[in-house]
Design a protein around this motif. Structure first.
Motif, PDB file in Angstrom:
ATOM      1  N   LYS A  59       0.912  -1.266  -0.044  1.00 36.39           N
ATOM      2  CA  LYS A  59      -0.062   0.042   0.154  1.00 36.39           C
ATOM      3  C   LYS A  59       0.814   1.228  -0.139  1.00 36.39           C
ATOM      4  O   LYS A  59       0.559   2.191  -0.869  1.00 36.39           O
ATOM      5  CB  LYS A  59      -0.873   0.008   1.272  1.00 36.39           C
ATOM      6  N   LEU A  64      -2.700  -1.513  -4.744  1.00 34.50           N
ATOM      7  CA  LEU A  64      -3.880  -2.024  -4.175  1.00 34.50           C
ATOM      8  C   LEU A  64      -3.266  -3.485  -3.737  1.00 34.50           C
ATOM      9  O   LEU A  64      -2.742  -4.201  -4.549  1.00 34.50           O
ATOM     10  CB  LEU A  64      -5.249  -2.340  -4.905  1.00 34.50           C
ATOM     11  N   LEU A 123      -6.290  -2.070   2.983  1.00 28.71           N
ATOM     12  CA  LEU A 123      -5.385  -3.405   2.265  1.00 28.71           C
ATOM     13  C   LEU A 123      -6.125  -4.105   1.291  1.00 28.71           C
ATOM     14  O   LEU A 123      -5.476  -4.843   0.601  1.00 28.71           O
ATOM     15  CB  LEU A 123      -4.774  -4.213   3.351  1.00 28.71           C
TER      16      LEU A 123
END
Length: 298
Positions: A59, A64, A123
């Motif tokens: 991150k 992503l 996350l």
């Protein structure tokens, strides 16, 4: 034939009704090697804590960290993560039905807690439940997402995707970093119909198909499935998956099979998705216990 993949796990009332040539291998994390390098991850995670730490690094590097989706994907990915640990020591499902174990005091509770933290820390995409399965594939192959938990059936798609990065794969992390089994499903299974007029001939044929090395390798290669100790020519990614299986202690069941109430997979999916709308990990685990009590055969 009794040593074919998942034969014992799928025994019903003391009898084996089906044998399989191989198995789908599902407890896998496919990853973007460029993204992991950019995040400074030079050693692949084996424990859940290390995996969470690496997701945070990804991150911070602008990715992503973990791709997921709604539909059936959410719960399936959770089972791929948690079931190898849940079933590492004996038959948890039988113990749960007997009242000797609970989801609230099992590996599921630990993985639900971790997953809830992933949502809170960004996350995973907080809007993931609005994505379809194909969206999750597109999200990973586009390079936007760095990691993707999914079964080996995705290998041909990844091989053909012509991504701008190299894809690698590692086994889903255990709680303490020790090797666990691979969540799997029987691949190319055979049964003999009761109405068959040639039971003995059929049995001979099935025995050949699931025990002859050349027949096994040919069958596995035709669908890209796996069996410990059996190799065939495949892509580099396919070979990496085979190596993970060969290093694994064995195979475990998913959320369906003997001793598991029908619909359990749907309930797992429901409770994992509930984490996205504020349900606590403890409440999700308690809900699984309540569902089991209502649906398990006593």
């Amino acid at each position: 034939m009794l040593d074919t993949p998942l034969a014992e796990q799928n025994r019903v009332d003391g009898k084996i009704w089906q044998v399989a040539t191989g198995a789908q291998i599902q407890s896998l994390v496919f990853y973007n090697k460029d993204a992991y390098a950019a995040a400074g991850i030079d050693e692949l995670p084996t424990s859940l804590d290390d995996f969470t730490a690496d997701l945070q690094k990804l991150k911070d590097a602008g990715y992503l960290p973990l791709q997921t989706a709604g539909e059936w994907v959410t719960g399936a990915q959770f089972a791929m993560l948690a079931n190898p640990e849940l079933l590492a020591d004996g038959d948890f499902y039988a113990e749960r039905t007997a009242g000797d174990a609970t989801f609230a005091d099992s590996a599921y509770a630990d993985y639900l807690e971790a997953y809830s933290g992933w949502i809170a820390d960004g996350l995973v995409d907080p809007a993931a439940l609005g994505f379809k399965y194909q969206d999750s594939i597109d999200g990973f192959t586009s390079g936007a997402a760095a990691s993707y938990i999914i079964g080996n059936w995705i290998v041909p798609t990844l091989d053909e995707a012509a991504t701008d990065f190299e894809v690698g794969v590692f086994a889903t992390p255990s709680l303490d970093g020790s090797p666990t089994g691979q969540l799997s499903g029987p691949a190319q299974p055979y049964s003999i119909m009761q109405g068959s007029k040639h039971h003995e001939l059929a049995l001979d044929l099935v025995e050949y198909l699931v025990s002859d090395p050349e027949a096994i390798a040919t069958s596995l290669a035709s669908e890209g499935n796996f069996r410990q100790g059996v190799s065939y020519e495949g892509s580099a990614l396919n070979t990496e998956v085979a190596a993970i299986l060969d290093a694994s202690p064995g195979l475990v069941l998913g959320t369906s099979g003997p001793g598991i109430p029908g619909g359990f997979g749907d309930e797992v999916n429901k409770q994992v998705q509930a984490l996205y709308v504020g349900t606590s990990p403890a409440d999700a685990a308690a809900a699984l216990d309540s569902w089991w009590d209502l649906n398990a055969a006593q």
